[in-house]
Design a protein around this motif. Sequence first.
Motif, PDB file in Angstrom:
ATOM      1  N   ARG A  92       4.888  25.189  37.893  1.00  0.00           N
ATOM      2  CA  ARG A  92       4.948  23.771  37.535  1.00  0.00           C
ATOM      3  C   ARG A  92       4.177  23.489  36.240  1.00  0.00           C
ATOM      4  O   ARG A  92       4.592  22.685  35.421  1.00  0.00           O
ATOM      5  N   GLN A  93       3.035  24.150  36.064  1.00  0.00           N
ATOM      6  CA  GLN A  93       2.143  23.823  34.955  1.00  0.00           C
ATOM      7  C   GLN A  93       2.372  24.666  33.711  1.00  0.00           C
ATOM      8  O   GLN A  93       1.750  24.410  32.672  1.00  0.00           O
ATOM      9  N   ALA A  94       3.222  25.653  33.776  1.00  0.00           N
ATOM     10  CA  ALA A  94       3.511  26.474  32.598  1.00  0.00           C
ATOM     11  C   ALA A  94       3.943  25.578  31.439  1.00  0.00           C
ATOM     12  O   ALA A  94       4.714  24.636  31.624  1.00  0.00           O
ATOM     13  N   GLN A  95       3.443  25.868  30.248  1.00  0.00           N
ATOM     14  CA  GLN A  95       3.730  25.012  29.096  1.00  0.00           C
ATOM     15  C   GLN A  95       5.124  25.233  28.532  1.00  0.00           C
ATOM     16  O   GLN A  95       5.678  24.338  27.883  1.00  0.00           O
ATOM     17  N   VAL A  96       5.688  26.419  28.740  1.00  0.00           N
ATOM     18  CA  VAL A  96       7.048  26.693  28.271  1.00  0.00           C
ATOM     19  C   VAL A  96       7.995  26.660  29.460  1.00  0.00           C
ATOM     20  O   VAL A  96       7.584  26.887  30.604  1.00  0.00           O
ATOM     21  N   PRO A  97       9.268  26.369  29.227  1.00  0.00           N
ATOM     22  CA  PRO A  97      10.220  26.343  30.335  1.00  0.00           C
ATOM     23  C   PRO A  97      10.438  27.725  30.939  1.00  0.00           C
ATOM     24  O   PRO A  97      10.333  28.747  30.250  1.00  0.00           O
ATOM     25  N   ARG A 212       6.643  17.244  33.600  1.00  0.00           N
ATOM     26  CA  ARG A 212       5.560  17.702  34.478  1.00  0.00           C
ATOM     27  C   ARG A 212       4.627  16.554  34.840  1.00  0.00           C
ATOM     28  O   ARG A 212       4.113  16.489  35.952  1.00  0.00           O
ATOM     29  N   VAL A 213       4.423  15.626  33.929  1.00  0.00           N
ATOM     30  CA  VAL A 213       3.398  14.598  34.098  1.00  0.00           C
ATOM     31  C   VAL A 213       3.968  13.240  34.514  1.00  0.00           C
ATOM     32  O   VAL A 213       3.441  12.576  35.410  1.00  0.00           O
ATOM     33  N   PRO A 215       6.496  11.957  36.295  1.00  0.00           N
ATOM     34  CA  PRO A 215       6.866  11.537  37.649  1.00  0.00           C
ATOM     35  C   PRO A 215       5.690  11.087  38.506  1.00  0.00           C
ATOM     36  O   PRO A 215       5.876  10.375  39.498  1.00  0.00           O
ATOM     37  N   ARG A 216       4.472  11.476  38.151  1.00  0.00           N
ATOM     38  CA  ARG A 216       3.300  11.066  38.943  1.00  0.00           C
ATOM     39  C   ARG A 216       2.661   9.787  38.408  1.00  0.00           C
ATOM     40  O   ARG A 216       1.648   9.332  38.941  1.00  0.00           O
ATOM     41  N   MET A 217       3.229   9.228  37.348  1.00  0.00           N
ATOM     42  CA  MET A 217       2.700   7.997  36.762  1.00  0.00           C
ATOM     43  C   MET A 217       3.418   6.782  37.329  1.00  0.00           C
ATOM     44  O   MET A 217       4.524   6.890  37.872  1.00  0.00           O
ATOM     45  N   ASP A 218       2.798   5.618  37.153  1.00  0.00           N
ATOM     46  CA  ASP A 218       3.532   4.397  37.447  1.00  0.00           C
ATOM     47  C   ASP A 218       4.510   4.137  36.303  1.00  0.00           C
ATOM     48  O   ASP A 218       4.494   4.827  35.272  1.00  0.00           O
ATOM     49  N   ASP A 219       5.369   3.149  36.469  1.00  0.00           N
ATOM     50  CA  ASP A 219       6.435   2.927  35.491  1.00  0.00           C
ATOM     51  C   ASP A 219       5.903   2.689  34.087  1.00  0.00           C
ATOM     52  O   ASP A 219       6.398   3.267  33.114  1.00  0.00           O
ATOM     53  N   GLN A 220       4.881   1.850  33.970  1.00  0.00           N
ATOM     54  CA  GLN A 220       4.355   1.535  32.645  1.00  0.00           C
ATOM     55  C   GLN A 220       3.686   2.754  32.022  1.00  0.00           C
ATOM     56  O   GLN A 220       3.827   3.010  30.821  1.00  0.00           O
ATOM     57  N   GLY A 221       2.972   3.499  32.839  1.00  0.00           N
ATOM     58  CA  GLY A 221       2.339   4.702  32.323  1.00  0.00           C
ATOM     59  C   GLY A 221       3.362   5.703  31.807  1.00  0.00           C
ATOM     60  O   GLY A 221       3.173   6.328  30.754  1.00  0.00           O
ATOM     61  N   ALA A 222       4.469   5.870  32.542  1.00  0.00           N
ATOM     62  CA  ALA A 222       5.515   6.806  32.126  1.00  0.00           C
ATOM     63  C   ALA A 222       6.160   6.364  30.821  1.00  0.00           C
ATOM     64  O   ALA A 222       6.487   7.188  29.955  1.00  0.00           O
ATOM     65  N   ILE A 223       6.336   5.052  30.665  1.00  0.00           N
ATOM     66  CA  ILE A 223       6.913   4.534  29.420  1.00  0.00           C
ATOM     67  C   ILE A 223       5.952   4.739  28.251  1.00  0.00           C
ATOM     68  O   ILE A 223       6.334   5.202  27.171  1.00  0.00           O
ATOM     69  N   ASP A 224       4.693   4.425  28.462  1.00  0.00           N
ATOM     70  CA  ASP A 224       3.705   4.585  27.384  1.00  0.00           C
ATOM     71  C   ASP A 224       3.541   6.051  26.992  1.00  0.00           C
ATOM     72  O   ASP A 224       3.392   6.377  25.811  1.00  0.00           O
ATOM     73  N   ALA A 226       5.864   8.316  27.256  1.00  0.00           N
ATOM     74  CA  ALA A 226       7.077   8.655  26.503  1.00  0.00           C
ATOM     75  C   ALA A 226       6.966   8.182  25.058  1.00  0.00           C
ATOM     76  O   ALA A 226       7.364   8.902  24.128  1.00  0.00           O
ATOM     77  N   ARG A 227       6.428   6.991  24.857  1.00  0.00           N
ATOM     78  CA  ARG A 227       6.273   6.464  23.492  1.00  0.00           C
ATOM     79  C   ARG A 227       5.350   7.362  22.676  1.00  0.00           C
ATOM     80  O   ARG A 227       5.615   7.666  21.513  1.00  0.00           O
ATOM     81  N   THR A 228       4.258   7.791  23.301  1.00  0.00           N
ATOM     82  CA  THR A 228       3.297   8.640  22.597  1.00  0.00           C
ATOM     83  C   THR A 228       3.898   9.994  22.252  1.00  0.00           C
ATOM     84  O   THR A 228       3.801  10.469  21.113  1.00  0.00           O
ATOM     85  N   LEU A 229       4.535  10.643  23.238  1.00  0.00           N
ATOM     86  CA  LEU A 229       5.150  11.949  22.977  1.00  0.00           C
ATOM     87  C   LEU A 229       6.275  11.835  21.950  1.00  0.00           C
ATOM     88  O   LEU A 229       6.451  12.722  21.113  1.00  0.00           O
ATOM     89  N   HIS A 230       7.029  10.747  22.026  1.00  0.00           N
ATOM     90  CA  HIS A 230       8.116  10.539  21.073  1.00  0.00           C
ATOM     91  C   HIS A 230       7.575  10.541  19.646  1.00  0.00           C
ATOM     92  O   HIS A 230       8.123  11.202  18.755  1.00  0.00           O
TER      93      HIS A 230
END
Length: 243
Positions: A92-97, A212-213, A215-224, A226-230
């Motif tokens: 689950r935690q491996a950095q590469v697929p 990896r990360v 799905p364990r966040m709330d909706d707003q956290g997952a959106i934020d 995504a914005r940061t990674l984007h």
Amino acid sequence: MHEHLKIEQDGRILRITLNRTSDNGVSDSMAAALSKAVLSAHETSDVVLLRSAGPDFCTGRIRDAGTTPPATEAYERRPEYDSIFNSYKAIRQAQVPIVGVVEGRSMGYGTAIVSLCDVSFAADTATFNIPEMGHNVMPTMVMSAVYDRMNRNAILWMTYSTDFIDAQRAMSYGLVSTVVPEQSLQAEVDRFMDLLLSRPRPAILGLKEYLRVAPRMDDQGAIDYARTLHSMVNTATAMKKAH
């Protein structure tokens, strides 16, 4: 390096082969070596290709030769399973697929690690089961791997019945990504690996990190997140290279 785990660096691919051909089981020490390999894979590779020397992918967990019998006290016995749980966590935690390739039978531990792969190919002749209940063992180790990969009814049917399912049914349950005719399996895996490696490394790693990360966040956290990674990934120099 483990005698029953073959690890080869092939350019940007880390090839890991389960190589206990006598019975196709995976021992606790093999699981520990697998954990170590996948957790460090990003240091040399962009993807891990996980398969077995066959004829089966994995017929389940086995105890290492020469180990002492299981402890009789539950609290003392609990750490004896850490190498298995840790291998699930490592995938689950491996950095590469991690790309899995399944031929033959995938049983118990094998079914668990297939479900945890990021992309998985199954030959149309592959079969899958969770056999523990047939041995009067509650399959909580396997369930800790598949609980968020398969739907509840599929998990309970497989665990209660212990029946084998075919590859198409495994795909419908969410265990594998795609089913390929056995004679075309290698060609399809090679095609996908070439395609994956044509993608820029920041995007390969970023997709794995987000799934990896988030799905364990709330909706707003997952959106934020995504914005940061984007912003981070899409401004990377590697994303701007001409194809």
